[in-house]
Write a protein that holds these residues in place. Sequence first.
Motif, mmCIF file in Angstrom:
data_model
loop_
_atom_site.group_PDB
_atom_site.id
_atom_site.type_symbol
_atom_site.label_atom_id
_atom_site.label_comp_id
_atom_site.label_asym_id
_atom_site.label_seq_id
_atom_site.Cartn_x
_atom_site.Cartn_y
_atom_site.Cartn_z
ATOM 1 N N GLU A 15 0.831 -1.208 0.000
ATOM 2 C CA GLU A 15 0.000 0.000 0.000
ATOM 3 C C GLU A 15 0.865 1.257 0.000
ATOM 4 O O GLU A 15 0.575 2.215 -0.714
ATOM 5 N N PHE A 16 1.894 1.269 0.806
ATOM 6 C CA PHE A 16 2.788 2.428 0.859
ATOM 7 C C PHE A 16 3.455 2.651 -0.493
ATOM 8 O O PHE A 16 3.570 3.785 -0.964
ATOM 9 N N GLY A 17 3.859 1.579 -1.143
ATOM 10 C CA GLY A 17 4.448 1.690 -2.474
ATOM 11 C C GLY A 17 3.458 2.241 -3.488
ATOM 12 O O GLY A 17 3.812 3.050 -4.348
ATOM 13 N N THR A 18 2.196 1.829 -3.384
ATOM 14 C CA THR A 18 1.166 2.331 -4.284
ATOM 15 C C THR A 18 0.906 3.819 -4.047
ATOM 16 O O THR A 18 0.728 4.584 -4.993
ATOM 17 N N ILE A 19 0.902 4.235 -2.792
ATOM 18 C CA ILE A 19 0.737 5.664 -2.480
ATOM 19 C C ILE A 19 1.875 6.472 -3.089
ATOM 20 O O ILE A 19 1.649 7.509 -3.717
ATOM 21 N N LEU A 20 3.106 6.010 -2.926
ATOM 22 C CA LEU A 20 4.248 6.730 -3.496
ATOM 23 C C LEU A 20 4.186 6.763 -5.011
ATOM 24 O O LEU A 20 4.504 7.780 -5.639
ATOM 25 N N HIS B 261 3.894 10.121 -7.292
ATOM 26 C CA HIS B 261 4.874 10.368 -8.352
ATOM 27 C C HIS B 261 4.173 10.636 -9.686
ATOM 28 O O HIS B 261 4.593 11.519 -10.443
ATOM 29 N N GLN B 262 3.116 9.890 -9.980
ATOM 30 C CA GLN B 262 2.379 10.111 -11.218
ATOM 31 C C GLN B 262 1.734 11.496 -11.237
ATOM 32 O O GLN B 262 1.703 12.157 -12.270
ATOM 33 N N ILE B 263 1.216 11.943 -10.099
ATOM 34 C CA ILE B 263 0.642 13.288 -10.010
ATOM 35 C C ILE B 263 1.730 14.335 -10.207
ATOM 36 O O ILE B 263 1.541 15.316 -10.931
ATOM 37 N N TYR C 152 -6.461 9.474 -2.368
ATOM 38 C CA TYR C 152 -5.865 8.166 -2.661
ATOM 39 C C TYR C 152 -6.959 7.113 -2.650
ATOM 40 O O TYR C 152 -7.732 7.005 -1.703
ATOM 41 N N ARG C 153 -6.996 6.356 -3.726
ATOM 42 C CA ARG C 153 -7.945 5.242 -3.812
ATOM 43 C C ARG C 153 -7.154 3.962 -3.637
ATOM 44 O O ARG C 153 -6.548 3.469 -4.572
ATOM 45 N N GLY C 154 -7.174 3.452 -2.437
ATOM 46 C CA GLY C 154 -6.388 2.270 -2.134
ATOM 47 C C GLY C 154 -7.104 0.984 -2.474
ATOM 48 O O GLY C 154 -8.223 0.969 -2.971
ATOM 49 N N SER C 155 -6.446 -0.096 -2.193
ATOM 50 C CA SER C 155 -7.026 -1.413 -2.445
ATOM 51 C C SER C 155 -8.006 -1.760 -1.323
ATOM 52 O O SER C 155 -8.000 -1.134 -0.265
ATOM 53 N N PRO C 156 -8.836 -2.774 -1.524
ATOM 54 C CA PRO C 156 -9.757 -3.186 -0.461
ATOM 55 C C PRO C 156 -9.030 -3.672 0.796
ATOM 56 O O PRO C 156 -9.587 -3.634 1.886
ATOM 57 N N LEU C 157 -7.808 -4.124 0.637
ATOM 58 C CA LEU C 157 -7.055 -4.599 1.799
ATOM 59 C C LEU C 157 -6.754 -3.462 2.767
ATOM 60 O O LEU C 157 -6.673 -3.656 3.971
ATOM 61 N N PHE C 158 -6.589 -2.266 2.225
ATOM 62 C CA PHE C 158 -6.302 -1.094 3.059
ATOM 63 C C PHE C 158 -7.468 -0.816 4.007
ATOM 64 O O PHE C 158 -7.267 -0.567 5.183
ATOM 65 N N SER C 159 -8.680 -0.892 3.475
ATOM 66 C CA SER C 159 -9.843 -0.660 4.324
ATOM 67 C C SER C 159 -10.126 -1.862 5.216
ATOM 68 O O SER C 159 -10.743 -1.725 6.265
ATOM 69 N N ALA C 160 -9.678 -3.053 4.817
ATOM 70 C CA ALA C 160 -9.883 -4.245 5.644
ATOM 71 C C ALA C 160 -9.100 -4.148 6.954
ATOM 72 O O ALA C 160 -9.492 -4.736 7.954
ATOM 73 N N LEU C 161 -8.023 -3.399 6.932
ATOM 74 C CA LEU C 161 -7.235 -3.210 8.154
ATOM 75 C C LEU C 161 -7.834 -2.145 9.060
ATOM 76 O O LEU C 161 -7.300 -1.871 10.127
ATOM 77 N N GLY C 162 -8.937 -1.529 8.609
ATOM 78 C CA GLY C 162 -9.596 -0.520 9.435
ATOM 79 C C GLY C 162 -9.039 0.872 9.238
ATOM 80 O O GLY C 162 -9.304 1.763 10.038
#
Length: 157
Positions: free
Chosen positions: A39-44, A48-50, A129-139
């Motif tokens: 998730e942290f890698g996806t945020i970075l 970077h794309q922005i 940031y639109r994260g993966s469902p796993l991000f929200s699964a962790l609360g």
Amino acid sequence: MRLRFRHFSWFRRSQRGSVLVETIVVLPVITIFSIGLLEFGTILWQRHQIQTGVRDAARYLSRCTYDAATCSKIAKNIAFYADPLGTAATPTPGERVPGWNGSPASEFQVTPATPAIGDVITVYAQTAYRGSPLFSALGLEETIELEYYHQTQVFGF
């Protein structure tokens, strides 16, 4: 009583089942750590794309000699799609960052709106940031805002 101690000491010295117990203890920690790392890698990557999109749009605007509305529209397409036409002529068409253009929390601003040669323009972009469902699964439901701005001087052609 001695019989109990004898069985207890055998249990303490035995290695049977220790790998299973260690795996049960360590596997959830490694899994959560791996998900967090991804998730942290996806945020970075999205930030970077922005940054790349905003810098590309600012470079275009610093050289643009058309009217302000046309320049701003083309710069926005460059920022969002990496393509002046907004059709993304790459092998995989689409936005640089998923949801950047369509999200209600997205923002793209150019100031001043009608720059003259020699002015300093600021291009600003923001999206959630639109994260993966796993991000929200962790609360972790809180929204992460990705934003970036770039300033450059207008040169014209």
